[in-house]
Design a protein around this motif. Structure first.
Motif, PDB file in Angstrom:
ATOM      1  N   HIS A  83      -3.460  22.347  15.565  1.00 42.66           N
ATOM      2  CA  HIS A  83      -5.187  22.826  15.478  1.00 42.66           C
ATOM      3  C   HIS A  83      -5.319  21.889  14.970  1.00 42.66           C
ATOM      4  CE1 HIS A  83      -5.005  27.177  16.923  1.00 42.66           C
ATOM      5  NE2 HIS A  83      -4.514  26.643  17.285  1.00 42.66           N
ATOM      6  N   ILE A  84      -6.333  21.062  15.255  1.00 46.84           N
ATOM      7  CA  ILE A  84      -6.903  20.265  13.991  1.00 46.84           C
ATOM      8  C   ILE A  84      -8.389  20.631  13.735  1.00 46.84           C
ATOM      9  CG2 ILE A  84      -7.244  17.574  13.621  1.00 46.84           C
ATOM     10  CD1 ILE A  84      -5.550  17.234  16.274  1.00 46.84           C
ATOM     11  N   ALA A  85      -9.063  20.251  12.552  1.00 48.62           N
ATOM     12  CA  ALA A  85      -9.929  20.446  12.335  1.00 48.62           C
ATOM     13  C   ALA A  85     -10.745  19.426  12.055  1.00 48.62           C
ATOM     14  CB  ALA A  85     -10.031  21.426  10.800  1.00 48.62           C
ATOM     15  N   ALA A  86     -12.616  19.326  11.564  1.00 47.41           N
ATOM     16  CA  ALA A  86     -12.966  18.375  10.957  1.00 47.41           C
ATOM     17  C   ALA A  86     -12.640  18.157   9.257  1.00 47.41           C
ATOM     18  CB  ALA A  86     -14.646  17.913  11.522  1.00 47.41           C
ATOM     19  N   GLU A  90      -4.373  15.729   7.947  1.00 48.37           N
ATOM     20  CA  GLU A  90      -3.199  14.773   8.765  1.00 48.37           C
ATOM     21  C   GLU A  90      -2.736  14.060   9.692  1.00 48.37           C
ATOM     22  OE1 GLU A  90      -0.930  18.606  10.967  1.00 48.37           O
ATOM     23  OE2 GLU A  90      -2.004  19.544   9.105  1.00 48.37           O
ATOM     24  N   ASP A  91      -0.736  13.535   9.681  1.00 49.96           N
ATOM     25  CA  ASP A  91      -1.508  12.342  10.957  1.00 49.96           C
ATOM     26  C   ASP A  91      -0.327  12.863  12.221  1.00 49.96           C
ATOM     27  OD1 ASP A  91      -1.105   9.410  11.213  1.00 49.96           O
ATOM     28  OD2 ASP A  91       0.791   9.468  10.226  1.00 49.96           O
ATOM     29  N   ARG A 101      -5.803  21.724  19.635  1.00 52.65           N
ATOM     30  CA  ARG A 101      -6.910  22.764  19.648  1.00 52.65           C
ATOM     31  C   ARG A 101      -7.935  21.479  18.931  1.00 52.65           C
ATOM     32  NH1 ARG A 101      -9.321  27.279  21.336  1.00 52.65           N
ATOM     33  NH2 ARG A 101     -10.329  28.379  19.697  1.00 52.65           N
ATOM     34  N   ILE A 102      -9.019  21.027  19.396  1.00 58.81           N
ATOM     35  CA  ILE A 102      -9.672  20.189  18.452  1.00 58.81           C
ATOM     36  C   ILE A 102     -11.146  20.192  18.313  1.00 58.81           C
ATOM     37  CG2 ILE A 102     -10.300  18.320  20.363  1.00 58.81           C
ATOM     38  CD1 ILE A 102      -9.968  16.427  17.980  1.00 58.81           C
ATOM     39  N   THR A 104     -15.477  19.961  17.099  1.00 62.61           N
ATOM     40  CA  THR A 104     -16.378  18.343  16.913  1.00 62.61           C
ATOM     41  C   THR A 104     -16.002  17.433  15.211  1.00 62.61           C
ATOM     42  OG1 THR A 104     -17.319  19.020  18.130  1.00 62.61           O
ATOM     43  CG2 THR A 104     -18.331  17.561  17.166  1.00 62.61           C
ATOM     44  N   GLY A 105     -15.658  15.621  15.919  1.00 64.53           N
ATOM     45  CA  GLY A 105     -15.346  14.972  14.477  1.00 64.53           C
ATOM     46  C   GLY A 105     -14.552  15.038  13.917  1.00 64.53           C
ATOM     47  N   ALA A 106     -13.441  15.999  14.600  1.00 66.14           N
ATOM     48  CA  ALA A 106     -11.854  16.230  13.754  1.00 66.14           C
ATOM     49  C   ALA A 106     -11.180  14.945  14.443  1.00 66.14           C
ATOM     50  CB  ALA A 106     -11.136  17.730  14.606  1.00 66.14           C
ATOM     51  N   PRO A 107     -10.986  14.350  13.839  1.00 69.77           N
ATOM     52  CA  PRO A 107      -9.518  12.997  14.381  1.00 69.77           C
ATOM     53  C   PRO A 107      -9.053  13.426  15.759  1.00 69.77           C
ATOM     54  CG  PRO A 107      -9.271  13.207  12.110  1.00 69.77           C
ATOM     55  CD  PRO A 107      -9.890  14.243  12.071  1.00 69.77           C
ATOM     56  N   LEU A 108      -8.866  12.276  16.286  1.00 71.09           N
ATOM     57  CA  LEU A 108      -7.629  12.572  17.950  1.00 71.09           C
ATOM     58  C   LEU A 108      -6.634  12.237  17.563  1.00 71.09           C
ATOM     59  CD1 LEU A 108      -9.370  12.564  20.635  1.00 71.09           C
ATOM     60  CD2 LEU A 108      -8.420  10.226  20.752  1.00 71.09           C
TER      61      LEU A 108
END
Ligand code: AMP
Ligand code: MG
Length: 409
Positions: A83-86, A90-91, A101-102, A104-108
């Protein structure tokens, strides 16, 4: 008294005034004080924006190559690995057959090149089902999409508005280099003048020029300092003009005509020099330009409409020049809807009301063209320019209008 033909034209007078002024110094202001200020130099960005590739949707980041074969009848399942939040630092990375799961605005994450919005997938427990191929780059904002590092984002002379401040902020600028606002000392003259707020005694009128001119200076980007109205005496005028020590420009109104108590030209001549006096315009003929106590002075006529029109023609362009901003008002062409006389060989600046109909601007007089009257001035949307060699403007003719505001109807 000089003949009309010997007087300067509006253009000559404007040119003779403007050649005495140049752009003022630069100062640095925080963004919260920058609105309305004029940018002193072009700005290039020290940053690419966005600084990193990120998702433009709430959804699932994946490798488009994993979905090439996906179809309604043969959906592809991907395991939701992270899970990645704005704001996530984290790398993150995804491997083949998985997705993230990502928000809006979170790094790809590394390994992903597309995002599928929530609403376009079937969510299972710990996995998703994709039933059509994702295109590489879909719902991804690449780094530098908006601004590339080194790119010029704003040019010198820009009048900073809300959107410009957003651009400065998004590229990390906490402040902006702007041109110092010109300081203008305003002096109305006349024994009859009283400030609104005090009762009128017999023979008195309210001073309308001081608030008008102060506001006009402010609107042009300058900073007005308003002196108490001066009485019509040589000593009163002299003292007032001497006190304007820290002005870039002194703007007076009244006392510049040929009345028995009009002393402006004498006082300027006695403590400086007269550049010229009187211009072939209507309204506003008794305009004075010169220097007094070492300061540039523009003496406007006392009638409020004359003062406003000559401010527009001769003062505003000076302030704009000192700011390094566009000196003149935008001009539009408008169809004249009533006959306007212009006898006497002066360039006339008629106060007009604009409308827009059938694909064209139209101009009508904003009221009686009497320069002592304020109500028609307040009703005007701009100035229709009638050339000095035209004795009238006829109905249906097209004329140039210097626009103050666009019509609402
Ligand atoms: P003057 O140029 O001094 O002869 O003034 C011309 C006319 O403008 C006179 O009727 C004055 O009373 C009027 N006037 C001059 N200054 C002002 C002012 N600050 N506010 C309103 N009217 C003014
Ligand atoms: Mg007067």
């Amino acid at each position: 008294v000089a003949k009309l033909a010997d007087l300067l034209s509006a253009d000559e007078a404007q040119a003779r005034i403007l050649k005495n002024f140049g752009r003022l110094e630069t100062e640095i202001v925080p963004l919260k004080e920058a609105r309305g200020r004029v940018l002193a130099s072009s700005i290039s960005s020290n940053l690419s924006v966005p600084p990193f590739a990120n998702s433009s949707m709430d959804g699932f980041a994946l490798a488009s190559a994993d979905t090439t074969a996906a179809s309604k009848g043969n959906p592809v399942q991907l395991r939701v690995a992270i899970h990645i939040a704005a704001g996530s630092a984290e790398d993150a990375r995804i491997s083949q057959g998985t997705c993230a799961r990502i928000m809006t605005g979170a790094p790809l994450p590394a390994g992903a090149d597309a995002v599928i919005p929530f609403e376009d997938v079937l969510e299972l427990d710990q996995a998703i089902e994709v039933s059509s191929p994702a295109h590489s780059g879909a719902c991804v904002r690449p780094s530098g999409q908006d601004v590339i590092v080194g790119q010029v984002i704003l040019v010198q002379g820009t009048e900073l508005a809300a959107s410009h401040l957003a651009l400065l902020a998004s590229t990390g600028n906490a402040e902006a280099p702007v041109v110092r606002r010109p300081r203008v000392t305003i002096l109305s003259t006349g024994d009859e003048l009283v400030s609104p707020g005090s009762p009128l005694k017999p023979g008195q009128i309210y001073n309308s020029n001081s608030p008008m001119l102060a506001a006009a200076v402010d609107e042009a980007g300058g900073r007005a300092e308003v002196l108490r109205a001066a009485e019509d005496s040589i000593s009163g005028l002299t003292d007032a003009l001497r006190s304007a020590a820290n002005a870039d420009l002194i703007v007076t109104s009244g006392g510049a005509s040929v009345g028995d108590h009009d002393h402006m030209t004498d006082v300027v001549a006695a403590h400086g020099e007269i550049g010229f006096w009187r211009v072939r315009v209507r309204p506003g003929k008794p305009l004075l330009f010169g220097k007094v106590f070492g300061k540039a002075i523009i003496g406007l006529p006392g009638n409020p409409t004359s003062a406003m029109v000559t401010f527009e023609l001769f003062v505003r362009p000076v302030l704009r020049t000192m700011l390094g901003a566009a000196p003149f008002r935008p001009t539009i062409l408008a169809i004249v809807e009533e006959k306007i006389d212009n006898r006497g060989g002066r360039r006339t600046f008629a106060r007009v009301r604009l409308s827009y109909r059938d694909g064209a601007f139209r101009a009508r007089l904003a009221g009686q063209q009497d320069s002592a009257m304020v109500r028609p001035l307040a009703a005007a949307d701009g100035l229709l320019v009638i050339p000095e060699d035209r004795e009238e403007m006829r109905v249906g003719e097209v004329g140039s209008v210097q626009v103050w505001r666009l019509p609402l109807d």
